[in-house]
Design a protein around this motif. Structure first.
Motif, PDB file in Angstrom:
ATOM      1  N   ARG A  22       0.833  -1.197   0.000  1.00  0.00           N
ATOM      2  CA  ARG A  22       0.000   0.000   0.000  1.00  0.00           C
ATOM      3  C   ARG A  22       0.873   1.254   0.000  1.00  0.00           C
ATOM      4  O   ARG A  22       0.632   2.202  -0.763  1.00  0.00           O
ATOM      5  N   LEU A  23       1.914   1.265   0.822  1.00  0.00           N
ATOM      6  CA  LEU A  23       2.807   2.419   0.868  1.00  0.00           C
ATOM      7  C   LEU A  23       3.573   2.562  -0.445  1.00  0.00           C
ATOM      8  O   LEU A  23       3.763   3.677  -0.939  1.00  0.00           O
ATOM      9  N   ARG A  56       2.471   1.829  -3.377  1.00  0.00           N
ATOM     10  CA  ARG A  56       1.519   2.427  -4.319  1.00  0.00           C
ATOM     11  C   ARG A  56       1.398   3.935  -4.085  1.00  0.00           C
ATOM     12  O   ARG A  56       1.321   4.722  -5.035  1.00  0.00           O
ATOM     13  N   GLN A  57       1.362   4.343  -2.815  1.00  0.00           N
ATOM     14  CA  GLN A  57       1.270   5.770  -2.509  1.00  0.00           C
ATOM     15  C   GLN A  57       2.533   6.504  -2.970  1.00  0.00           C
ATOM     16  O   GLN A  57       2.437   7.608  -3.518  1.00  0.00           O
ATOM     17  N   ASP A  59       2.284   7.047  -6.622  1.00  0.00           N
ATOM     18  CA  ASP A  59       1.128   7.827  -7.052  1.00  0.00           C
ATOM     19  C   ASP A  59       1.522   9.305  -7.181  1.00  0.00           C
ATOM     20  O   ASP A  59       1.951   9.921  -6.203  1.00  0.00           O
ATOM     21  N   PHE A  86       0.535  12.021  -4.558  1.00  0.00           N
ATOM     22  CA  PHE A  86       1.169  12.060  -3.237  1.00  0.00           C
ATOM     23  C   PHE A  86       2.545  12.709  -3.331  1.00  0.00           C
ATOM     24  O   PHE A  86       3.256  12.509  -4.307  1.00  0.00           O
ATOM     25  N   THR A 144      -0.936  14.941   0.449  1.00  0.00           N
ATOM     26  CA  THR A 144      -1.726  14.849  -0.771  1.00  0.00           C
ATOM     27  C   THR A 144      -2.199  16.272  -1.072  1.00  0.00           C
ATOM     28  O   THR A 144      -3.267  16.695  -0.617  1.00  0.00           O
ATOM     29  N   ARG A 154      -0.564  14.069   5.481  1.00  0.00           N
ATOM     30  CA  ARG A 154      -0.923  12.725   5.908  1.00  0.00           C
ATOM     31  C   ARG A 154      -0.010  12.174   6.994  1.00  0.00           C
ATOM     32  O   ARG A 154      -0.453  11.360   7.796  1.00  0.00           O
TER      33      ARG A 154
END
Length: 163
Positions: free
Chosen positions: A50-51, A53-54, A57, A60, A78, A85
């Motif tokens: 998940r991290l 992917r962030q 992205d 981010f 973000t 965040r």
């Protein structure tokens, strides 16, 4: 000396370890053990993915602070959502790493056209954010991905004040 740079996907595991160490060392006086356990969860493959992917992205901004070859802190925002965040720094002898990370992520957000950043500050981080120009909007609870609720302070900073 601390170097701040954009995070890469390969930094994700180290970042989660920084988060865990920061939470366990700095928040223990403010939260119950159940909250600390939920907040400082292990760096599982799911959490690492998940991290990653962030980090990849483009919506981010994810920065890390390195001392030597070790990641000692990170910040994440973000800008399109006006959201700060995360800012996590594990205990270290250097000092002002969190302040440097926060200033850098704010600068990136400002450059992206963001007028303000808002955050759900943990009780242990409230004073840090106040000193760095954030003001309290309200108090409440933040819902973690686990569903666990933790007390927090909703704060905001107008970014025109950083330049």
């Amino acid at each position: 000396m601390v170097k701040i740079r954009p995070a890469t996907r390969s930094d994700a595991t180290a970042m989660l370890l920084v988060r865990r160490e920061a939470v366990l060392s700095k928040a223990a006086a403010h939260y119950a053990q159940a909250t600390l356990r939920a907040w400082a969860a292990e760096a599982t493959p799911h959490r690492v993915a998940r991290l990653e992917r962030q980090i990849a992205d483009p919506d981010f901004v994810v920065l890390v602070a390195e001392a030597g070859d070790e990641i000692i802190g990170y910040a994440m925002a973000t800008p399109s959502k006006n959201e700060l965040r995360a800012v996590y720094v594990k205990p270290n002898p250097i000092g002002h790493v969190g302040r440097s990370l926060l200033a850098e992520v704010e600068s990136w957000a400002f450059d992206a056209g963001t007028e303000f950043l808002a955050c759900s500050a943990s009780l242990n981080a409230e004073a840090f954010y106040r000193v760095n120009g954030y003001t309290e909007e309200s108090r409440g609870q933040h819902r973690m991905r686990t569903g666990h609720l933790m007390d927090c302070v909703f704060m905001r900073k107008k970014l025109s004040s950083i330049r």
